[in-house]
Design an enzyme around this catalytic site. Sequence first.
Site, mmCIF file in Angstrom:
data_model
loop_
_atom_site.group_PDB
_atom_site.id
_atom_site.type_symbol
_atom_site.label_atom_id
_atom_site.label_comp_id
_atom_site.label_asym_id
_atom_site.label_seq_id
_atom_site.Cartn_x
_atom_site.Cartn_y
_atom_site.Cartn_z
ATOM 1 N N SER A 136 0.956 -1.304 0.062
ATOM 2 C CA SER A 136 0.019 0.005 -0.127
ATOM 3 C C SER A 136 0.979 1.181 -0.117
ATOM 4 O O SER A 136 1.917 1.122 -0.815
ATOM 5 C CB SER A 136 -0.937 0.054 1.240
ATOM 6 O OG SER A 136 -1.571 0.999 1.159
ATOM 7 N N TYR A 150 -5.517 8.029 -6.184
ATOM 8 C CA TYR A 150 -4.620 7.037 -5.664
ATOM 9 C C TYR A 150 -5.100 6.856 -4.102
ATOM 10 O O TYR A 150 -5.104 5.640 -3.531
ATOM 11 C CB TYR A 150 -3.203 7.783 -5.648
ATOM 12 C CG TYR A 150 -2.250 6.804 -5.014
ATOM 13 C CD1 TYR A 150 -1.735 5.557 -5.691
ATOM 14 C CD2 TYR A 150 -1.464 7.113 -3.921
ATOM 15 C CE1 TYR A 150 -0.688 5.032 -5.224
ATOM 16 C CE2 TYR A 150 -0.500 6.417 -3.360
ATOM 17 C CZ TYR A 150 -0.128 5.286 -3.928
ATOM 18 O OH TYR A 150 1.073 4.401 -3.412
ATOM 19 N N LYS A 154 -5.790 2.978 -2.301
ATOM 20 C CA LYS A 154 -5.225 2.514 -1.186
ATOM 21 C C LYS A 154 -5.986 2.224 0.046
ATOM 22 O O LYS A 154 -5.841 1.230 0.868
ATOM 23 C CB LYS A 154 -3.920 3.339 -0.852
ATOM 24 C CG LYS A 154 -2.883 3.180 -2.018
ATOM 25 C CD LYS A 154 -2.489 1.987 -2.419
ATOM 26 C CE LYS A 154 -1.308 1.945 -3.548
ATOM 27 N NZ LYS A 154 -0.798 0.383 -3.852
#
Length: 281
Positions: A136, A150, A154
């Site tokens: 991650s 993004y 994650k």
Amino acid sequence: MTQQRTWLITGISSGFGRHLTEQLLARGDRVIGTVRDLAKTADLGAQYPQTFSAQLLDVTSTDAIGNLVEHAFDQFKRIDVVISNAGYGLFGAAEELSNAQIDQMIATNLVGSIQLIRAVIPHLRAQGGGRIIQLSSYGGQVAFAGNSLYHATKWGIEGFVEAVAQEVAGFGIGMTIVEPGGARTEFRYGSAQVASLLSIYDDTPAHAFLRMLDPQNGLAAGDPARMAARIIESADIHPAPLRMVLGSQALQSTIDTLRQRLAHFETQTALAASTDFPAGE
């Protein structure tokens, strides 16, 4: 002398995946590594013909993931550690992102990781256990302008892994989320994608990432080789650490953010209680 292990790692052509693969092969372990271009790992195949197997994989294809996992377990019988590493960065304000960019990133960073984990669990359970390591970022806990999609992938994969870790612990399967800070890899200085930028955001936090992506403004503090070594070492920690932050700046930023979040939640005690049925009802 440690026993030889077999590792399945996605996205090994560069970055953490490449460092992990090189270190594992150098110490005598076996690696099944996935790439989108076999030419990028031809040197490893020539150097380690007995212990390295490069496999083509597009992690956005659920069928391809399933086929790859079946083939790997058929060929090697046992896989000790699976590292879900494939992914990339996409920068830009939310309205600057195209629909195609959104779909591709979610398919790669989030759905691809989910489907890999789902595919390997039955095999790890049947063999009596194993370890799953999910790459991650400290961006799975801390959010910055210009990184919204993004962060969405994650934060999403971290919630998935945290829940699944509870589901499979009884089968001897340990799961670890690795949260690296900035590192000197192609992720930041080569493979990062940038949206079609709008000038209206030039003087806002949404475009602050442009300075970070330019190596002339200073390189990231994280050493990817040292980070890869810590990831490998984590496979020997029992029970498996649920989260592992790599990088002093990343850890401090995460701690500061979580403290602020907790302090904010603690101001809501009366608000939260006001929505409950009164005692006895």
